[in-house]
Design a protein around this motif. Structure first.
Motif, PDB file in Angstrom:
ATOM      1  N   ARG A   1      -8.524   8.562 -39.387  1.00 19.10           N
ATOM      2  CA  ARG A   1      -9.503   9.035 -40.353  1.00 19.10           C
ATOM      3  C   ARG A   1     -10.925   8.664 -39.985  1.00 19.10           C
ATOM      4  O   ARG A   1     -11.780   8.586 -40.875  1.00 19.10           O
ATOM      5  CB  ARG A   1      -9.183   8.499 -41.749  1.00 19.10           C
TER       6      ARG A   1
ATOM      7  N   ARG B   1     -12.100  14.185 -39.025  1.00 21.91           N
ATOM      8  CA  ARG B   1     -10.960  15.066 -39.234  1.00 21.91           C
ATOM      9  C   ARG B   1     -11.176  16.368 -38.479  1.00 21.91           C
ATOM     10  O   ARG B   1     -12.286  16.625 -38.001  1.00 21.91           O
ATOM     11  CB  ARG B   1     -10.721  15.326 -40.727  1.00 21.91           C
TER      12      ARG B   1
ATOM     13  N   SER C   1       6.508  12.993 -42.029  1.00 19.04           N
ATOM     14  CA  SER C   1       5.739  12.781 -40.805  1.00 19.04           C
ATOM     15  C   SER C   1       5.335  14.119 -40.176  1.00 19.04           C
ATOM     16  O   SER C   1       4.176  14.309 -39.776  1.00 19.04           O
ATOM     17  CB  SER C   1       6.558  11.949 -39.814  1.00 19.04           C
TER      18      SER C   1
ATOM     19  N   THR D   1       2.695  15.750 -42.547  1.00 14.56           N
ATOM     20  CA  THR D   1       1.406  15.069 -42.436  1.00 14.56           C
ATOM     21  C   THR D   1       0.714  15.427 -41.124  1.00 14.56           C
ATOM     22  O   THR D   1      -0.493  15.682 -41.097  1.00 14.56           O
ATOM     23  CB  THR D   1       1.613  13.553 -42.535  1.00 14.56           C
TER      24      THR D   1
ATOM     25  N   ASN E   1      -0.817  18.779 -41.580  1.00 17.03           N
ATOM     26  CA  ASN E   1      -1.980  18.661 -42.471  1.00 17.03           C
ATOM     27  C   ASN E   1      -3.178  18.040 -41.732  1.00 17.03           C
ATOM     28  O   ASN E   1      -4.318  18.450 -41.928  1.00 17.03           O
ATOM     29  CB  ASN E   1      -1.663  17.786 -43.687  1.00 17.03           C
ATOM     30  N   LEU E   2      -2.907  17.046 -40.910  1.00 15.26           N
ATOM     31  CA  LEU E   2      -4.003  16.364 -40.202  1.00 15.26           C
ATOM     32  C   LEU E   2      -4.705  17.294 -39.211  1.00 15.26           C
ATOM     33  O   LEU E   2      -5.856  17.064 -38.840  1.00 15.26           O
ATOM     34  CB  LEU E   2      -3.487  15.123 -39.466  1.00 15.26           C
TER      35      LEU E   2
ATOM     36  N   PHE F   1       6.425  -0.498 -37.359  1.00 13.41           N
ATOM     37  CA  PHE F   1       5.544   0.378 -38.148  1.00 13.41           C
ATOM     38  C   PHE F   1       4.509   1.057 -37.252  1.00 13.41           C
ATOM     39  O   PHE F   1       4.004   2.121 -37.582  1.00 13.41           O
ATOM     40  CB  PHE F   1       4.901  -0.397 -39.292  1.00 13.41           C
TER      41      PHE F   1
ATOM     42  N   THR G   1       6.289   4.320 -36.322  1.00 11.92           N
ATOM     43  CA  THR G   1       6.186   5.458 -37.249  1.00 11.92           C
ATOM     44  C   THR G   1       4.771   6.026 -37.261  1.00 11.92           C
ATOM     45  O   THR G   1       4.590   7.228 -37.376  1.00 11.92           O
ATOM     46  CB  THR G   1       6.650   5.087 -38.672  1.00 11.92           C
ATOM     47  N   ASP G   2       3.781   5.162 -37.120  1.00  8.02           N
ATOM     48  CA  ASP G   2       2.409   5.676 -36.999  1.00  8.02           C
ATOM     49  C   ASP G   2       2.272   6.550 -35.758  1.00  8.02           C
ATOM     50  O   ASP G   2       1.667   7.621 -35.793  1.00  8.02           O
ATOM     51  CB  ASP G   2       1.408   4.522 -36.926  1.00  8.02           C
TER      52      ASP G   2
ATOM     53  N   VAL H   1       3.402  10.244 -35.942  1.00  8.90           N
ATOM     54  CA  VAL H   1       2.446  11.254 -36.406  1.00  8.90           C
ATOM     55  C   VAL H   1       1.622  11.782 -35.234  1.00  8.90           C
ATOM     56  O   VAL H   1       1.427  12.998 -35.088  1.00  8.90           O
ATOM     57  CB  VAL H   1       1.538  10.671 -37.508  1.00  8.90           C
TER      58      VAL H   1
ATOM     59  N   HIS I   1     -15.266  11.729 -45.767  1.00 10.11           N
ATOM     60  CA  HIS I   1     -16.173  11.190 -46.781  1.00 10.11           C
ATOM     61  C   HIS I   1     -15.526  10.143 -47.669  1.00 10.11           C
ATOM     62  O   HIS I   1     -16.199   9.477 -48.433  1.00 10.11           O
ATOM     63  CB  HIS I   1     -16.660  12.333 -47.689  1.00 10.11           C
ATOM     64  N   TRP I   2     -14.211  10.090 -47.654  1.00 13.73           N
ATOM     65  CA  TRP I   2     -13.529   9.250 -48.626  1.00 13.73           C
ATOM     66  C   TRP I   2     -13.195   7.873 -48.048  1.00 13.73           C
ATOM     67  O   TRP I   2     -13.259   7.656 -46.840  1.00 13.73           O
ATOM     68  CB  TRP I   2     -12.275   9.954 -49.123  1.00 13.73           C
ATOM     69  N   TYR I   3     -12.787   6.972 -48.949  1.00 14.85           N
ATOM     70  CA  TYR I   3     -12.424   5.603 -48.599  1.00 14.85           C
ATOM     71  C   TYR I   3     -11.279   5.558 -47.596  1.00 14.85           C
ATOM     72  O   TYR I   3     -10.234   6.172 -47.811  1.00 14.85           O
ATOM     73  CB  TYR I   3     -12.000   4.841 -49.863  1.00 14.85           C
TER      74      TYR I   3
ATOM     75  N   ASN J   1      -9.102   2.619 -45.318  1.00 17.51           N
ATOM     76  CA  ASN J   1      -8.817   1.196 -45.128  1.00 17.51           C
ATOM     77  C   ASN J   1      -8.671   0.914 -43.642  1.00 17.51           C
ATOM     78  O   ASN J   1      -7.607   1.117 -43.077  1.00 17.51           O
ATOM     79  CB  ASN J   1      -7.524   0.859 -45.880  1.00 17.51           C
TER      80      ASN J   1
END
Lengths: 334, 334, 334
Positions: free
Chosen positions: C35, C38, C61, C64, C67-68, C297, C300-301, C304, C329-331, C333
């Motif tokens: 992120r 995009r 997965s 997503t 979508n990405l 983990f 699994t990342d 994608v 534009h969004w938050y 992490n």
């Protein structure tokens, strides 16, 4: 007929003008469906795709049609998950869910349920099938396919000859299609089924009252000069028992040899799908897959066009579609 | 309270300031929800909508709220399909699924499960209901509805009189709403239920400790000058047996005649839905559908606004929404 | 290997060059998945995500990943809902459904079913798992993870030492991963399993014929200088009875103490997930969660990224991705 803001619940809503409008818009949708270009006219709009009775094909076709116009789809499948199971009325479900989208496509196992739902809805509702009752988008895509297939041979719906075959008693699609055909002129129907599965008299009356010709028979006979051969599935789920249904399975099996014997070399073969391809049924044998007149997959492709047209018309964007055109950048198999 | 990047798990997280912020943003969402215009502020963002316990209404409401902000939704429904059934821990599920979206909305049948999931999640999680425990977005939409309905009469939450009716023991929504109301001033509660389904003492204590007034009764009595009548469903699934639940069904049936007898002409009628419309239950009779004070469908509409607000706040885009405005081209019923 | 317009059905399609291409594109996908920015390169494209066998992780997965890249997803889950249950052939299902999207990802419980479907499909099909047979995207994400983890230590796949542990007989992932590893050079395999669950001889032959070394053993022994420890789940659903499966549960439990005893301090721990975290199984103890070498983990990342790469390559947009970049534009992490 005024489409904008209207529910599409029954084939009875359509006159010949309305059908022409749908077909004209459907035709304009072809380059978007074929991915020659795309449109974002409904970018930001939301379809509520409510399939309280499962149907992969119809559900995905509606969803895809909306995506192809640029819109988003929120989907619900199955009845048990729903508040309906807690005693919620269709009116309440409709009041609530119509606050969550711009238009709704809905299938439900109960006759009349979609119309009841539509009364509570604050947005247009398109009937995706209510039990044995109505499935208007299937009838429209069938008729659109007939028109296109005949046009390719220089013919039109007026004056054509259609053979309908199989379970004409329970087949919702042949009933609805027949009603739409009654709006046209001088059609010949050949209705082939076991006596017990004959076309209901109400449909026969409508055919007769519209001045069309019809023949009723129990088997393939001689050379039918039919333009269209519309084969159907034995609707097993509508019989009292599987045993009762089984006695009709495989009765009107159509394969290349039977086709050659009884039909013209240009007779178009249609079927509402799914076709039962198990050996004991085989309504349309796989040896027909290479027959260029087998139109069954053109039917489902046309279903996307017709549903795009209905979305565009009920949401009043049919004349804006081309203003929101974009290029397609990805691989397309054409 | 700092919303950006936070989980929304419980009404206990909210103070009065936080509530005001949510409601202010919710109010700004109205023109987008009403389709006067649209926004693409979350175009490209992904919501993981995880409904391990089915709930059509809440699931679609979350999904629609995210779509209305321009985002995409990836959805999961049901428990059996999930790796949880193969012994995967909620921690693992959270680590994995939080790699697939930007924010998660989650419902799960087990108390505490959403909070446990949130500990493993790398992205914000919004609780869409964890069994009999919490359903904070429902409490917020109820409170938002109360505020808007009272404002229309020139009143506010401070000083109001609310009657809560029905299964106050199991009704998660009346517990959470009561907790939020404790943050306000001088509220009068009239709690109407069978003795066996009375409001839990912990909630009564909270009401008392916040300096509010309350009356406990077992039936409708005299003329209640309530501003809000909050009716609930008998939570059948929380009883040991259907028989036990059945003895309470229909006990607090509200219809237009009872309403006229016991309430003011302006008393607002609310219900968390679904309402059981079967004749033997009929918590809110259909003859109330024409009563303009029946706010139950305004509640569900407000639910979309509140969820849009929570998404915007937790993803930190609340001040950008109007910068990404677009026109709406399609038919809207207003 | 020409990716554009191709089906991705089996690891056998890949040579070392093809793997490198996938991994290079996967690496370019990282900033979009994280992120930092995009892309809208597939805006308007539709993925048909057909999970005739449920699998939350793999299904989401794929969705997503699409979508990405900016695309839309139409989803189908479960077998019973489908026309397949009415006797429709996979060929027919494929002809129809391939008219509803631009590309298909498909899982199905039957061996060979996805390849059979692909023959009827008019668009590219990516195998998301066909029973005990193939799951090529899992093998690719495993291999991609190995490459990235080893690179962080300055090492490469060539010359590495991998320990595979557990149900090596039924574990589809270890079979496919082994086949891909055969394309590399001088790998050492340590295969740890009960005799009854040993790696099939066909895989052993492939390892041997490719000139790699291998050791077969029934338990952890001494200090393994393995670079990778690939742990698997007992595939309970592949056993004749639950009792038979149960005798192997917990047999190769790995926790921090066993890890310290038998592995290097830098040995990377992998697992195809879900891991069974119930006390009686505990293939990977939760006390490993703080071990920085636990890569499960990250696997699994990486899944994608690999699926984004396969979509981009089969749809021929891999070189356009960065031309369609947008800000986020969004938050986030990070």
């Amino acid at each position: 007929m005024n489409f904008k803001g209207s529910h599409i619940l029954s084939v009875n809503q359509f006159d010949r003008d309305a059908i022409e409008r749908v077909f004209n818009v459907a035709h304009q949708m072809l380059p978007y469906a074929k991915r020659e270009k795309r449109t974002t006219v409904l970018d930001g709009a939301i379809l509520g795709n409510l399939f309280f009775e499962p149907s992969t094909r119809t559900r995905v076709s509606f969803g895809t049609a909306f995506n192809l116009l640029g819109g988003e789809v929120r989907e619900t499948t199955g009845l048990s998950n729903s508040a309906l199971a807690k005693g919620e009325s269709l009116y309440d479900t409709a009041r609530v869910l119509s606050g969550y989208s711009d238009i709704i496509a809905m299938r439900h196992p109960d006759i009349g349920s979609v119309a009841e739902f539509a009364e509570g809805s604050r947005i247009p509702v398109i009937n995706g099938g209510d039990g044995a009752n109505e499935h208007p988008t299937q009838a429209l895509l069938d008729l659109y396919t007939i028109q296109k297939e005949l046009q390719a041979h220089g013919n039109s719906i007026d004056g054509m000859h259609i053979a309908m075959i199989g379970d004409l008693k329970h087949g919702r699609t042949v009933h609805s299609l027949s009603k739409l055909l009654c709006l046209f002129n001088k059609i010949r129907f050949t209705l082939i089924s076991p006596k017990e599965l004959a076309m209901p008299s109400s449909i026969i009356d409508a055919i007769e009252n519209s001045g069309h010709q019809y023949t009723i028979t129990e088997q393939f006979e001689g050379n039918l000069d039919a333009d269209i051969c519309y084969q159907t599935r034995i609707q097993e789920e509508r019989f009292a028992s599987q045993d009762e249904a089984n006695q009709y399975r495989g009765k009107f099996r159509l394969n290349q040899q039977i086709y050659t014997q009884h039909f013209q070399s240009k007779t178009v073969i249609m079927h509402p799908l799914p076709r039962d391809s198990r050996a004991e049924a085989n309504e349309l044998d796989n040896d027909l897959n290479l027959n260029p007149n087998l139109a069954i997959f053109r039917q489902t492709d046309n279903g996307v066009l017709v549903r795009m047209a209905l979305f565009a018309l009920t949401l009043g964007v049919e004349s804006l579609v081309s203003q929101f055109e974009q290029k397609v950048h990805w691989y397309v198999n054409n």
